[in-house]
Write an enzyme that holds these catalytic residues in place. Structure first.
Site, short mmCIF file in Angstrom:
data_model
loop_
_atom_site.label_atom_id
_atom_site.label_comp_id
_atom_site.label_asym_id
_atom_site.label_seq_id
_atom_site.Cartn_x
_atom_site.Cartn_y
_atom_site.Cartn_z
N TRP A 1 -3.18 -10.06 -0.06
CA TRP A 1 -2.43 -9.10 0.75
C TRP A 1 -3.21 -8.80 2.02
CZ3 TRP A 1 -0.40 -9.67 -3.94
CH2 TRP A 1 0.92 -9.29 -4.16
N ASP B 1 4.86 1.63 0.29
CA ASP B 1 6.19 1.14 -0.09
C ASP B 1 7.27 2.20 -0.32
OD1 ASP B 1 4.30 -0.83 -0.14
OD2 ASP B 1 4.83 -1.61 -2.09
N TRP C 1 3.54 5.78 -4.09
CA TRP C 1 3.21 6.41 -2.81
C TRP C 1 3.91 7.75 -2.62
CZ3 TRP C 1 -0.73 4.86 0.20
CH2 TRP C 1 -1.23 3.56 -0.01
N GLU D 1 -6.18 1.74 -8.72
CA GLU D 1 -5.35 1.55 -7.52
C GLU D 1 -5.02 2.90 -6.88
OE1 GLU D 1 -1.72 -0.48 -8.46
OE2 GLU D 1 -1.14 -0.77 -6.37
C1 2M8 Z 1 1.55 -2.56 -2.91
O1 2M8 Z 1 2.63 -3.34 -2.43
C2 2M8 Z 1 3.15 -4.50 -3.10
C3 2M8 Z 1 4.23 -5.08 -2.18
O2 2M8 Z 1 3.65 -5.48 -0.98
C4 2M8 Z 1 3.74 -4.25 -4.45
O3 2M8 Z 1 3.96 -3.09 -4.85
O4 2M8 Z 1 4.00 -5.24 -5.17
C5 2M8 Z 1 1.20 -1.55 -1.79
O5 2M8 Z 1 0.37 -0.53 -2.28
C6 2M8 Z 1 0.55 -2.26 -0.63
O6 2M8 Z 1 0.11 -1.34 0.34
C7 2M8 Z 1 -0.64 -3.12 -1.08
O7 2M8 Z 1 -1.13 -3.87 -0.01
C8 2M8 Z 1 -0.24 -4.06 -2.23
C9 2M8 Z 1 -1.44 -4.78 -2.83
O8 2M8 Z 1 -2.48 -3.86 -3.09
O9 2M8 Z 1 0.42 -3.33 -3.28
#
Ligand code: 2M8
Length: 401
Positions: A22, A149, A329, A372
Site C-alpha cells: 500500500w 476509508d 475510521w 492497526e
Molecule cells: C485500509 O484500506 C484498505 C483499502 O485500501 C482496506 O481496508 O482493505 C486503510 O486503513 C488504508 O489507509 C491503508 O493504507 C490500508 C493498508 O494498511 O488499509
C-alpha cells in the site's frame, strides 16, 4: 516486526489482512526503517515506484504477488494501457512519499538515490495538479484514496452512489471481526465506485465521477510533500515547480479552514469533526489551527482522553453522533495519523502538546502491542495485529529526542 512482514520485495501492512504494497503504508514504513536499515527504506520506496502509471499516478496498491488473497484484487481492478507490468489498483493514496524521502535523506544523504526518485515523485505530484487539484484543494474519486476509508466525512457522498454491478465479497472479515470493519453498504458503494471508474479507464470526465470529494487531509499531505520536494530538488540542482504548487495548496487549505468548527472542511463532504479535518496544519495554513488543535486534544468531549488516558485522540470526536470507538475510521485511535499530528505540532514549535501525545502513543503501543488501530475508550488493539506502520512510527518516535 517489519522484518517479519517483509516479503523481500515489499512490506505487508499486516501479515494476513493486507497482502500487497500500500502506498502511504510504504512511506510510513520507510520513515521507521530509515533509523535501522536505510538501504531497506530505499528499497521500499523503489518497490512502490515500480507501480507508477504512465501518466504519473502512483497507485494505492501494488500487487507484487499476482495471486493474492485480497478483494478487490488485480482481476477486479482490471488493466489499462497506463498500468505498468506489475498489477496495481486504479486509484491513488495520500502522497507522503516525498516527505519520507526528505526525512531519509536528512539522516542518510544519498545523491544517487535522490537522482533516481525525485523525477518520478515530481511526475506524480504534477499528475495530482493536472487531474485532481481544483481551487487549491486535491479531490479524491474513491474513499480509499483518502486512506480513511469509511470516515463519516464521506457518508453523504457514499449514500448517493448507485448499487454495485460487482459482487461484494468480504475477505476483509476473514481475519478481523465485522464490528471493526466497514459495513456491507459501505463495501457495496466502494465496489460500485470502482466499477464506474474502471468503465472509464480510471480517467473519465469529472462529471462522470461516481464520487468526488475535495479532501483537506490529502491536500495537506500533498502541500507538505511539495514543500519537501522543492527543498530536495534545490539541493540536488533539479528544476521543479513544487514550491509554487505547495503555495497553491496552502492557499486552498486556508480557504477550507472553518473557524467556528475549528477544523478544515472538505469540498462536498459531510461536516463532521474528525482527525481528517484536524491534521491539515501539516500543510501550514495561515490560521488559528494550532490553538484549536491543542484545545481539541484537551477536551474529553472532542479529541482528548475520554476513558483510558493514553487512548486518544479518537479518529472522530467523541461528541459526534457518528462516533464509534471500534469501527475502523469512525472513532478508534490510529497511530499513523497521530504521528502526523505530532510532527505538525512540532513544526509550529509546540513541544508541550506534541510531547504529551507522543508519550501516550508509546504507552499505548507498549501495553497493547502493535495493532492497526485501538478502541478509543479502553485502548484494546483492533484490526490486524503485528501492523507495520504502527511499528515503523514507533521506531521513529523512539528516535525523537
Ligand atoms: C485500509 O484500506 C484498505 C483499502 O485500501 C482496506 O481496508 O482493505 C486503510 O486503513 C488504508 O489507509 C491503508 O493504507 C490500508 C493498508 O494498511 O488499509
Amino acid at each position: 516486526m517489519l522484518r517479519g512482514n517483509d516479503t523481500g520485495t515489499y512490506i505487508r501492512p499486516g501479515p494476513r489482512q493486507y497482502p500487497g504494497q500500500w502506498n502511504w503504508d510504504a512511506a510510513f514504513n520507510a520513515i521507521g526503517l530509515m533509523h535501522v536499515d536505510p538501504a531497506r527504506a530505499r528499497h521500499e520506496i523503489r518497490s512502490l515506484l515500480s507501480g507508477q502509471w504512465a501518466d504519473g499516478m502512483v497507485p494505492h496498491i501494488v500487487f507484487h504477488d499476482r495471486d493474492v488473497a485480497y478483494y478487490p484484487g488485480p482481476a477486479v481492478w482490471g488493466s489499462t494501457p497506463q498500468m505498468p507490468e506489475v498489477p496495481t489498483s486504479g486509484i491513488t493514496q495520500p502522497p507522503l512519499l516525498a516527505t519520507a524521502v526528505a526525512l531519509l535523506h536528512s539522516l542518510h544523504p544519498d545523491p544517487v538515490f535522490l537522482d533516481e526518485v525525485l523525477e518520478p515523485i515530481d511526475r506524480w505530484h504534477r499528475w495530482f495538479h493536472r487531474e485532481r487539484v481544483n481551487s487549491g484543494v486535491a479531490h479524491i474519486v474513491h474513499p480509499w484514496e483518502s486512506g480513511m476509508d469509511n470516515s463519516p466525512r464521506f457518508d453523504g457522498a457514499l449514500a448517493a452512489v448507485g448499487p454495485s454491478p460487482i459482487p461484494v465479497e468480504r475477505r476483509d472479515r476473514v481475519h478481523v471481526s465485522s464490528d471493526q470493519r466497514p459495513t456491507d453498504a459501505d463495501y457495496a458503494a466502494y465496489l460500485s465506485i470502482l466499477a464506474g471508474l474502471r468503465a472509464d479507464g480510471y480517467r473519465g470526465a469529472v462529471a462522470r465521477r461516481p464520487f468526488d470529494v475535495g479532501d483537506v487531509f490529502l491536500t495537506a499531505i500533498l502541500c507538505k510533500a511539495e514543500a519537501d520536494l522543492a527543498r530536495l530538488c534545490a539541493a540536488a540542482g533539479k528544476p521543479t515547480d513544487a514550491g509554487r504548487r505547495s503555495e497553491v495548496l496552502r492557499k486552498g487549505l486556508a480557504t477550507a479552514w472553518d473557524d467556528a468548527c475549528g477544523i478544515f472542511i472538505d469540498v462536498g463532504g459531510d461536516v463532521v469533526p474528525t482527525t481528517g479535518g484536524l491534521v491539515p496544519g501539516w500543510g501550514r495554513p495561515p490560521c488559528a489551527w494550532a490553538d484549536r488543535l491543542r484545545a481539541a486534544l484537551d477536551d474529553p468531549a472532542a479529541f482528548g482522553p475520554g476513558g483510558r488516558a493514553d487512548a486518544y485522540p479518537p479518529s472522530v470526536a467523541r461528541s459526534s453522533d457518528r462516533f464509534d470507538p471500534r469501527r475502523y475510521w469512525r472513532g478508534p485511535v490510529w497511530i499513523n495519523t497521530n504521528w502526523l499530528m505530532v510532527r505538525a505540532l512540532q513544526a509550529v514549535g509546540d513541544g508541550g502538546v506534541a510531547a504529551r501525545l507522543r508519550e501516550a502513543m508509546l504507552r499505548l503501543v507498549a501495553e497493547e502491542g502493535f495493532w492497526e488501530y485501538y478502541d478509543s475508550t479502553n485502548g484494546e488493539g483492533l484490526g490486524s495485529g503485528t501492523f507495520s506502520w504502527t511499528a515503523a512510527v514507533t521506531i521513529d518516535l523512539l528516535h525523537d529526542s
